[in-house]
Design a protein around this motif. Structure first.
Motif, PDB file in Angstrom:
ATOM      1  N   GLN A 145       0.821  -1.217   0.000  1.00 24.52           N
ATOM      2  CA  GLN A 145       0.000   0.000   0.000  1.00 24.52           C
ATOM      3  C   GLN A 145       0.856   1.268   0.000  1.00 24.52           C
ATOM      4  O   GLN A 145       0.316   2.373  -0.023  1.00 24.52           O
ATOM      5  N   ARG A 146       2.178   1.092   0.061  1.00 28.16           N
ATOM      6  CA  ARG A 146       3.119   2.214   0.103  1.00 28.16           C
ATOM      7  C   ARG A 146       2.842   3.134   1.288  1.00 28.16           C
ATOM      8  O   ARG A 146       2.877   4.369   1.184  1.00 28.16           O
ATOM      9  N   ALA A 147       2.562   2.509   2.428  1.00 32.34           N
ATOM     10  CA  ALA A 147       2.301   3.245   3.658  1.00 32.34           C
ATOM     11  C   ALA A 147       3.387   2.920   4.689  1.00 32.34           C
ATOM     12  O   ALA A 147       3.943   1.824   4.690  1.00 32.34           O
ATOM     13  N   GLN A 148       3.674   3.882   5.540  1.00 26.06           N
ATOM     14  CA  GLN A 148       4.640   3.692   6.614  1.00 26.06           C
ATOM     15  C   GLN A 148       3.978   2.932   7.764  1.00 26.06           C
ATOM     16  O   GLN A 148       2.828   3.203   8.122  1.00 26.06           O
ATOM     17  N   LEU A 149       4.710   1.991   8.347  1.00 26.68           N
ATOM     18  CA  LEU A 149       4.209   1.232   9.495  1.00 26.68           C
ATOM     19  C   LEU A 149       5.008   1.604  10.740  1.00 26.68           C
ATOM     20  O   LEU A 149       6.241   1.606  10.728  1.00 26.68           O
ATOM     21  N   THR A 150       4.293   1.917  11.808  1.00 26.20           N
ATOM     22  CA  THR A 150       4.919   2.202  13.097  1.00 26.20           C
ATOM     23  C   THR A 150       4.242   1.358  14.165  1.00 26.20           C
ATOM     24  O   THR A 150       3.010   1.322  14.254  1.00 26.20           O
ATOM     25  N   ILE A 151       5.045   0.670  14.970  1.00 31.04           N
ATOM     26  CA  ILE A 151       4.539  -0.092  16.112  1.00 31.04           C
ATOM     27  C   ILE A 151       4.796   0.716  17.379  1.00 31.04           C
ATOM     28  O   ILE A 151       5.917   1.190  17.603  1.00 31.04           O
ATOM     29  N   VAL A 152       3.776   0.872  18.209  1.00 32.43           N
ATOM     30  CA  VAL A 152       3.913   1.590  19.476  1.00 32.43           C
ATOM     31  C   VAL A 152       3.698   0.610  20.621  1.00 32.43           C
ATOM     32  O   VAL A 152       2.640  -0.021  20.706  1.00 32.43           O
ATOM     33  N   LEU A 153       4.693   0.442  21.473  1.00 32.32           N
ATOM     34  CA  LEU A 153       4.602  -0.483  22.596  1.00 32.32           C
ATOM     35  C   LEU A 153       4.000   0.247  23.793  1.00 32.32           C
ATOM     36  O   LEU A 153       4.623   1.122  24.386  1.00 32.32           O
ATOM     37  N   MET A 154       2.763  -0.124  24.122  1.00 30.99           N
ATOM     38  CA  MET A 154       2.015   0.552  25.178  1.00 30.99           C
ATOM     39  C   MET A 154       1.988  -0.292  26.450  1.00 30.99           C
ATOM     40  O   MET A 154       1.560  -1.448  26.420  1.00 30.99           O
ATOM     41  N   PRO A 155       2.449   0.250  27.579  1.00 27.64           N
ATOM     42  CA  PRO A 155       2.499  -0.546  28.807  1.00 27.64           C
ATOM     43  C   PRO A 155       1.178  -0.548  29.565  1.00 27.64           C
ATOM     44  O   PRO A 155       0.371   0.376  29.445  1.00 27.64           O
ATOM     45  N   GLY A 156       0.982  -1.585  30.345  1.00 26.50           N
ATOM     46  CA  GLY A 156      -0.098  -1.609  31.309  1.00 26.50           C
ATOM     47  C   GLY A 156       0.384  -0.980  32.606  1.00 26.50           C
ATOM     48  O   GLY A 156       1.559  -0.649  32.777  1.00 26.50           O
ATOM     49  N   GLN A 157      -0.512  -0.826  33.547  1.00 26.84           N
ATOM     50  CA  GLN A 157      -0.214  -0.121  34.793  1.00 26.84           C
ATOM     51  C   GLN A 157       0.947  -0.729  35.566  1.00 26.84           C
ATOM     52  O   GLN A 157       1.790  -0.019  36.107  1.00 26.84           O
ATOM     53  N   SER A 158       1.006  -2.040  35.631  1.00 22.55           N
ATOM     54  CA  SER A 158       2.035  -2.699  36.435  1.00 22.55           C
ATOM     55  C   SER A 158       3.438  -2.384  35.936  1.00 22.55           C
ATOM     56  O   SER A 158       4.380  -2.325  36.730  1.00 22.55           O
ATOM     57  N   TYR A 159       3.588  -2.196  34.643  1.00 22.77           N
ATOM     58  CA  TYR A 159       4.916  -1.907  34.099  1.00 22.77           C
ATOM     59  C   TYR A 159       5.446  -0.590  34.630  1.00 22.77           C
ATOM     60  O   TYR A 159       6.643  -0.426  34.842  1.00 22.77           O
ATOM     61  N   VAL A 160       4.547   0.333  34.884  1.00 22.21           N
ATOM     62  CA  VAL A 160       4.938   1.661  35.349  1.00 22.21           C
ATOM     63  C   VAL A 160       4.991   1.730  36.873  1.00 22.21           C
ATOM     64  O   VAL A 160       5.935   2.283  37.448  1.00 22.21           O
TER      65      VAL A 160
END
Length: 236
Positions: A145-160
């Motif tokens: 599709q000629r689109a840029q792909l970005t993955i965002v790693l989102m934490p849950g509460q315990s990680y923080v």
């Protein structure tokens, strides 16, 4: 489901996909016909001899079976190694807690990170391989599709908020595994988990980022995440 959405919703006006990856349970839910915390069925992919096979398509309207309802995070994550690391009374603690991540994993590990990670290497090998295959196919589709792909790693509460918990260890294992996969596949990745945790540790503010009763981001948390995300997207 996100892979199917990208494949079936091709729009020439889309030049970028930002895929939010929730470290608390996405790795596990990928391989299941029903999400761990929901009743309805969903489409999912299985991995057979290195190839992805679409399952539950069309999606059945049947609810979870009794066996699937009894499936716990402990069964998946620790498997036959549960007795080596689980504190006594762990299941009772989980069943009484309403927060997602506290429900998912025990809070007081008896072993160090190396021990826990060595177990997860064995119990999560299939889920990691499946995730790698899914990301590879998602990347191929976005390139078509000629689109840029970005993955965002989102934490849950315990990680923080609870860095000594099993919830943290599981998310950290998932985070490092996903970073390795996206590096190998040359997929742009924003490590929101580390950024949020570092910001929380360096802040003198007592403002909470998550709702105390159910573990989702509150107004303050969402505001911080959005600013970090916008800045990161503009920098890359």
């Amino acid at each position: 489901q996100e892979y199917l959405l990208i494949k079936n919703s091709y729009d020439k006006s889309i030049d970028q996909y930002v895929l939010i990856y929730y470290l608390a349970n996405d790795l596990l839910d990928n391989a299941l016909p029903h999400p761990l915390q929901a009743e309805p069925a969903k489409p999912f992919y299985s991995l057979f001899e290195g190839s992805l096979q679409l399952e539950n398509n069309p999606v059945p309207k049947t609810r979870k079976t009794a066996i699937l309802k009894q499936l716990s995070i402990k069964d998946i994550i620790l498997g036959k190694y549960a007795d080596e690391v689980s504190p006594k009374g762990f299941l009772q603690k989980i069943s009484k807690n309403s927060e997602i991540l506290k429900w998912l994993l025990p809070d007081s590990p008896n072993n160090d990170e190396f021990k826990i990670f060595s177990i997860l290497d064995k119990t999560l090998a299939y889920q990691i391989a499946l995730q790698a295959a899914l990301f590879e196919e998602i990347k191929k589709e976005t390139e078509i599709q000629r689109a840029q792909l970005t993955i965002v790693l989102m934490p849950g509460q315990s990680y923080v908020d609870r860095p000594a918990s099993y919830s943290y260890y599981f998310q950290e294992y998932t985070r490092t595994s996903i970073l390795k996969i996206t590096e190998d596949l040359n997929i742009r990745t924003i490590d929101m988990a580390s950024t949020i945790r570092q910001q929380k540790q360096s802040s003198t503010s007592t403002n909470l980022l998550y709702h105390p009763n159910e573990g989702h981001l509150n107004v303050t948390g969402n505001d911080i995440v959005s600013k970090i995300l916008i800045k990161a997207l503009h920098q890359q």
